[in-house]
Design an enzyme around this catalytic site. Structure first.
Site, PDB file in Angstrom:
ATOM      1  N   GLY A  90       0.754  -1.374   0.042  1.00  0.00           N
ATOM      2  CA  GLY A  90       0.171   0.101   0.294  1.00  0.00           C
ATOM      3  C   GLY A  90       0.952   1.417  -0.192  1.00  0.00           C
ATOM      4  CB  SER A  91      -0.117   4.633   1.434  1.00  0.00           C
ATOM      5  OG  SER A  91      -1.449   4.583   0.825  1.00  0.00           O
ATOM      6  CB  VAL A  92       4.903   1.979   2.675  1.00  0.00           C
ATOM      7  CG1 VAL A  92       4.260   1.781   4.154  1.00  0.00           C
ATOM      8  CG2 VAL A  92       4.671   0.730   2.063  1.00  0.00           C
TER       9      VAL A  92
END
Length: 593
Positions: free
Chosen positions: A311-313
């Site tokens: 995801g957003s990492v």
């Protein structure tokens, strides 16, 4: 020597002339010759007797001297000088970066039977069952009364068990010395160490071999007698590892997660200070892999073997690459009005966003739409090259046999849609260790590091540059902003200037598609953000907590606070003092009486 003639001619002629007897002259000369021979033989015999006497004297003197030495010395049991057993050899210890034992050897014994020598099969079987309750009387009795000539009873027994078997008193029960591998810290660092087992076995020895983790990767080194028993020094800090596992276990329980993993890495050297995966196991009693999904096995290393969409990492990679390429600056405004369509595929944010945001805000507020538009500027080829430079497209080279199996899952056709989804962490599955490596390389000043489990000495080796120092500094400022005013506000730890990024990714189903109510929640962080020393990545598998009777699964509510607690606990153990401003002036002050 001139031989004496028996009938000298001159004397014979003279004797004949005088009327003498020539035979008397011959007899006299023969007598004289015999006397000379006798004297020579006597002299030779006397010489031989003298030499023989001297030899006997020396022999008796040597024996007497040796007896005197033995009489004056302390008595001791004779010892046989022989080469080592070809099967057994001392396996080197494994220690942490401070020399504390992680794995060592213990002398023990095995128990085996010669059924043909068993005197009382019934009594022997009953006695063994009392000592080893896991054994069955019927099986032992059948063995002792059968035709087999040899069988193992137990590969390892304790001294107390050995004494108890001695007291049974049956000559058909025998013992063999051997070494066993001992992990004195139990399950701590279990997935790193892996474990060991027996290879070639004999009645008086056994070959200890590594079966997983560093035990197997360094098996040849640990068994090599040329190393003279020098221990294998790992980069792991035992104290930090134990603290990480303890906090991670508590967080996994509190968040009702199926599993959890955490990695602490030095951003400059790539040394792995701690690597934990839960559930875990005790390498002293390594379990058999259970049937079914390997993700459910305690042997499964979630930090390294588990490849997931995180995801957003990933968003910080997209922003940093665009800044490095000169496509945007942190203040560049991006159209974030959603949904954003690519063909028939909509790109949406998890909650309502402004129609326009700066690049800095796109990262801190975690906008999928804004990140997708930045990815379009970068393009497919440049994105692939950058992610490969960060080490996200190839297996890690960390020193574990499982590392080559943790190969990132790439899209079969890396299209523009793939570039868009990968920019915010979907469509590319990597391990937690990949993220730790990439964050360290991007944020340590912009030079690539390679993760390692071996303690490094000397000056750090500077890797290839992936971004400029300026871009690395801007990326750190963005991640600090995520913690101070963005989606990771629950990850702030006063005094340690944490910077990081949350990531919540829907978990894929075995048949394709994604679950509606199962996620992988991650928090990737550095501390301190202004001059990072360590990177921490924490992941929770299917977390869920209830806040005001509402289920919360996102990383901001699950992985971020767990990451904060981990940093709060391990930073002091790493020698880091909190930089906390105090409102009370230090020093001596006068007070009115």
């Amino acid at each position: 020597m001139t031989r004496r003639p028996l009938r000298p001619l001159a004397r014979i002629l003279k004797a004949r002339a005088e009327g003498g007897n020539p035979d008397a002259i011959e007899a006299e000369n023969l007598r004289l010759r015999h006397e000379e021979m006798r004297d020579k033989a006597r002299a030779r015999a006397e010489g031989r007797l003298v030499v023989l006497g001297a030899m006997f004297f020396l022999a008796f003197a040597t024996v007497g001297g040796r007896m005197g030495v033995l009489a004056a010395s302390e008595s001791s049991e004779p010892q046989v000088s022989a080469g080592g057993n070809p099967i057994i050899g001392t396996r080197a210890d494994i220690v942490d970066r401070n020399g504390r034992i992680l794995a060592t050897n213990l002398e023990t014994h095995s128990l085996y039977a010669h059924p043909q020598d068993i005197q009382n099969a019934e009594a022997a079987a009953r006695g063994l069952v009392e000592i080893f309750p896991e054994l069955k009387y019927e099986d032992l009795y059948e063995l002792f009364t059968g035709d087999r000539r040899f069988d193992w009873i137990r590969r390892e027994i304790s001294p107390e068990q050995m004494q108890a078997v001695h007291e049974i008193g049956d000559p058909g029960l025998l013992f063999g010395p051997r070494e066993m591998r001992l992990y004195p810290n139990g399950s701590v660092a279990a997935h790193i160490l892996g474990g060991a087992s027996y290879g070639t076995e004999g009645v008086s020895s056994a070959e200890v071999i590594g079966v997983a983790g560093v035990e197997k990767y360094f098996d040849n080194y640990l068994r090599d007698p040329a190393n003279e028993g020098a221990p294998l020094e790992l980069s792991v800090d035992l104290t930090v590892q134990a603290a990480v596992e303890r906090v991670l276990q508590g967080g996994m329980t509190l968040m009702n997660a199926k599993g959890a993993a955490a990695t602490v890495m030095n951003v400059h050297t790539g040394e792995v200070i701690a690597l934990a995966s839960l559930p875990d196991f005790d390498p002293n009693k390594r379990p058999v892999p259970p049937p079914g999904d390997r993700d459910d096995s305690p042997l499964f290393n979630r930090a390294m073997q588990g490849v997931y969409e995180l995801g957003s990492v990933f968003k910080i990679f997209t922003a940093a690459q665009a800044i490095e390429a000169g496509l945007v600056s942190p203040s560049t405004m991006i159209d974030t009005k959603g949904p954003f369509y690519w063909g028939r595929f909509p790109i949406r944010d998890s909650h309502r966003m402004p129609d326009e945001m700066s690049v800095f805000e796109v990262v801190t507020e975690s906008s999928n739409v804004g990140t997708a538009r930045i990815a379009q500027m970068i393009g497919v080829t440049r994105q692939q090259e950058f992610l490969r430079t960060l080490g996200l497209l190839d297996p890690t080279t960390v020193e574990m046999v499982e590392a080559p199996t943790a190969r990132p899952l790439l899209p079969p056709n890396w299209s523009e849609l793939s570039t868009i989804t990968i920019s915010y962490g979907h469509g590319l599955s990597v391990s937690q260790l990949h993220i730790a490596q990439a964050y360290a390389s991007l944020l340590n000043g912009g030079t690539r590091v390679t993760p390692t489990l071996v303690r490094r000495t000397g000056a750090p080796v500077v890797g290839e540059r992936v971004v400029s120092e300026q871009t690395s500094r801007v990326a750190r400022e963005m991640l600090r902003g995520v913690v101070t005013g963005g989606t990771a506000s629950l990850a702030d730890v006063p005094g340690y200037e944490v910077g990081g990024k949350t990531g919540t990714a829907d978990k894929p189903t075995p048949r394709g598609g994604y679950y509606d109510d199962r996620v992988i929640a991650s928090f990737a962080s550095i501390f301190p953000a202004s001059d990072p020393e360590y990177v921490l990545v924490v992941t929770l598998d299917e977390p869920m907590i209830s806040i005001l009777d509402e289920p919360r699964r996102t990383a901001g509510f699950t992985a971020a606070p767990l990451g904060a607690e981990l940093i709060r606990r391990v930073a002091p153990l790493l020698g880091m003092r909190p930089d906390v401003e105090t409102s009370v002036p230090l020093g001596v002050s006068l007070t009115a009486q």
